[in-house]
Design a protein around this motif. Structure first.
Motif, PDB file in Angstrom:
ATOM      1  N   LYS A 284       0.824  -1.211   0.000  1.00  0.00           N
ATOM      2  CA  LYS A 284       0.000   0.000   0.000  1.00  0.00           C
ATOM      3  C   LYS A 284       0.865   1.271   0.000  1.00  0.00           C
ATOM      4  N   HIS A 308      -9.741   2.851  -3.237  1.00  0.00           N
ATOM      5  CA  HIS A 308     -10.899   2.215  -2.602  1.00  0.00           C
ATOM      6  C   HIS A 308     -10.532   0.829  -2.100  1.00  0.00           C
ATOM      7  N   GLU A 311      -8.200   0.920   1.081  1.00  0.00           N
ATOM      8  CA  GLU A 311      -8.875   1.419   2.291  1.00  0.00           C
ATOM      9  C   GLU A 311     -10.044   0.512   2.694  1.00  0.00           C
ATOM     10  N   LYS A 314      -8.914  -2.427   4.833  1.00  0.00           N
ATOM     11  CA  LYS A 314      -8.697  -1.972   6.217  1.00  0.00           C
ATOM     12  C   LYS A 314     -10.036  -1.790   6.943  1.00  0.00           C
ATOM     13  N   ARG A 315     -11.024  -1.254   6.201  1.00  0.00           N
ATOM     14  CA  ARG A 315     -12.331  -0.969   6.804  1.00  0.00           C
ATOM     15  C   ARG A 315     -13.058  -2.259   7.202  1.00  0.00           C
ATOM     16  N   SER A 341     -17.133   5.421  -0.040  1.00  0.00           N
ATOM     17  CA  SER A 341     -15.955   5.074  -0.830  1.00  0.00           C
ATOM     18  C   SER A 341     -16.362   4.440  -2.162  1.00  0.00           C
TER      19      SER A 341
END
Length: 427
Positions: A284, A308, A311, A314-315, A341
């Motif tokens: 990343k 997108h 992230e 991670k979300r 997102s």
């Protein structure tokens, strides 16, 4: 084997299985409907095959909660089974033929003596049935014939994955009739994906089958897609007083193939920049360091879609943690962030070729106005057209349904519950 049709119908009519149905379908208000549905399925089976001893199997539809468009990049997903399902009334036979009639479709026969993909069978239920049986046999499991009547209330084209429910249903029938229900749900899901890829001719990921097969709220890490890490997230959704609403915004999926295909293709182009085949293999930090160069070569949309992906992975971890800690309000905020997102970076809420047709955007905008801070909504499934998902407090779910159906028509809003079970033998 199980009980006769006549005995089962009588017991359903007398309410013998009401507690069992409540356990599976969660919502008290659907129990009369489910009772009638099971009785009708038993009646239809008897009309087709005669009075026999039977068993009943079920496989649910699914809803993606987090990880929108990440599975094809070996990403992370949070999905749940829902209380819409495909059910099958089944009788074991002594031959090697699967005779099956699905409500609304022609009766079919699949001879298990031939388990290779067949010319002209692509895109059919026969292909899915043959493919699941083939994969189970290849792995050393027993397979054999049966007669079945299948009925499904998993909505076609609403991002709930009716085909995955069918594949998981076939896998569970063969597991129950011939393998003492010992086949692992993860393997049944993989057999479903194999059937869809190799026999049916659709290059799908594994998320749909996994959510249907394993059941409940499921966290899947596809870092190694042949050995996905599957974790059941133990959460009692009823304790939080929310319903899961899926709203059909009535947008057409026609001519959207290029829009869908562009998402994995552009993500793959970014991965290729780093000499990798999928983004999960890309560091990343390296991506962000090289962002200006990638913009120049591949353009801004590919960069945004890659952002997108990074992230969103991670979300998904954060969503799982919020549920495990009982922090439902933070979970809802993360759902909202995931949806934002998808809208801003993944850009799968409307087609850039049809700027005047933005039914999903309208659904999300109205949901924001109606729900305020109380609930959340997001694009559901592949996007561009079709459905949105909303987590709505039970005390305003009636008002939400009425308001949203004023825009999209009666029956557009489906009030669902998170189902605790995946594919299973019901009776």
């Amino acid at each position: 084997m199980g009980k006769t049709i006549a005995v089962l119908k009588k017991e359903f009519e007398e309410g013998v299985y009401r507690k069992r149905l409540k356990d599976i379908y969660v919502d008290e208000s659907v129990l009369d409907y489910q009772t009638e549905r099971y009785i009708k399925a038993l009646t239809e089976f008897a009309a087709l095959y005669g009075e026999k001893e039977v068993e009943i199997y079920s496989a649910p539809g699914r809803s993606e909660v987090g990880g929108n468009h990440t599975d094809h990049q070996y990403g992370k997903v949070l999905a749940t089974s829902i209380n819409l399902d495909a059910i099958a009334v089944v009788a074991k036979t002594e031959d090697d033929i699967i005779a099956l009639k699905s409500e609304g479709y022609h009766k079919m026969s699949v001879h298990l003596s031939s388990l290779e993909p067949r010319d002209g069978e692509e895109g059919s239920s026969e292909a899915l049935t043959r493919g699941v049986a083939s994969r189970l046999k290849e792995a050393g499991y027993k397979i054999g014939g049966f007669e079945a009547y299948v009925t499904s209330d998993v909505l076609n084209g609403a991002g709930m994955s009716s085909s995955a429910a069918y594949e998981v249903l076939i896998g569970n029938i063969l597991s129950g009739l011939y393998n003492d229900e010992k086949i692992d749900p993860v393997f049944i899901a993989q057999a479903g994906q194999y059937a869809e890829n190799v026999f049916f001719g659709k290059p799908c990921g594994l998320m749909d089958q996994m959510a249907s097969s394993v059941g409940g709220m499921v966290n899947i890490d596809f870092a190694d897609p042949k050995k996905p890490i599957v974790k059941k997230v133990h959460v009692d959704f009823e304790a939080y007083g929310h319903s899961l609403c899926i709203v059909d915004t009535k947008g057409s999926h026609a001519d959207l193939t290029d829009d869908y295909a562009a998402i994995p293709e552009e993500m793959k182009q970014v991965a290729n920049f780093f000499e990798e085949d999928v983004l999960r293999k890309v560091d990343k930090n390296e991506f962000y360091l090289n962002l200006p160069k990638i913009r120049t070569i591949l353009g801004d949309r590919a960069v945004l879609r890659a952002m997108h992906l990074f992230e969103e992975n991670k979300r998904v971890d954060e969503q799982v943690l919020a549920l495990e800690q009982g922090d439902f309000e933070n979970f809802k905020k993360l759902i909202k962030a995931s949806g934002d997102s998808s809208f801003k970076y993944l850009q799968n809420v409307y087609s850039s070729h049809e700027l005047n047709n933005q039914s999903v955007s309208i659904g999300l905008a109205i949901s924001d106005v109606v729900l305020g801070e109380k609930g959340v909504s997001r694009v559901h499934g592949g996007g561009f057209a079709g459905t949105i998902q909303a987590f709505v407090p039970n005390d305003i779910v009636g008002m939400y349904k009425e308001t949203i159906e004023n825009v999209f028509g009666e029956g557009a809003c489906h009030i669902l519950k998170v189902r605790p079970y995946g594919g299973m033998r019901v009776l």
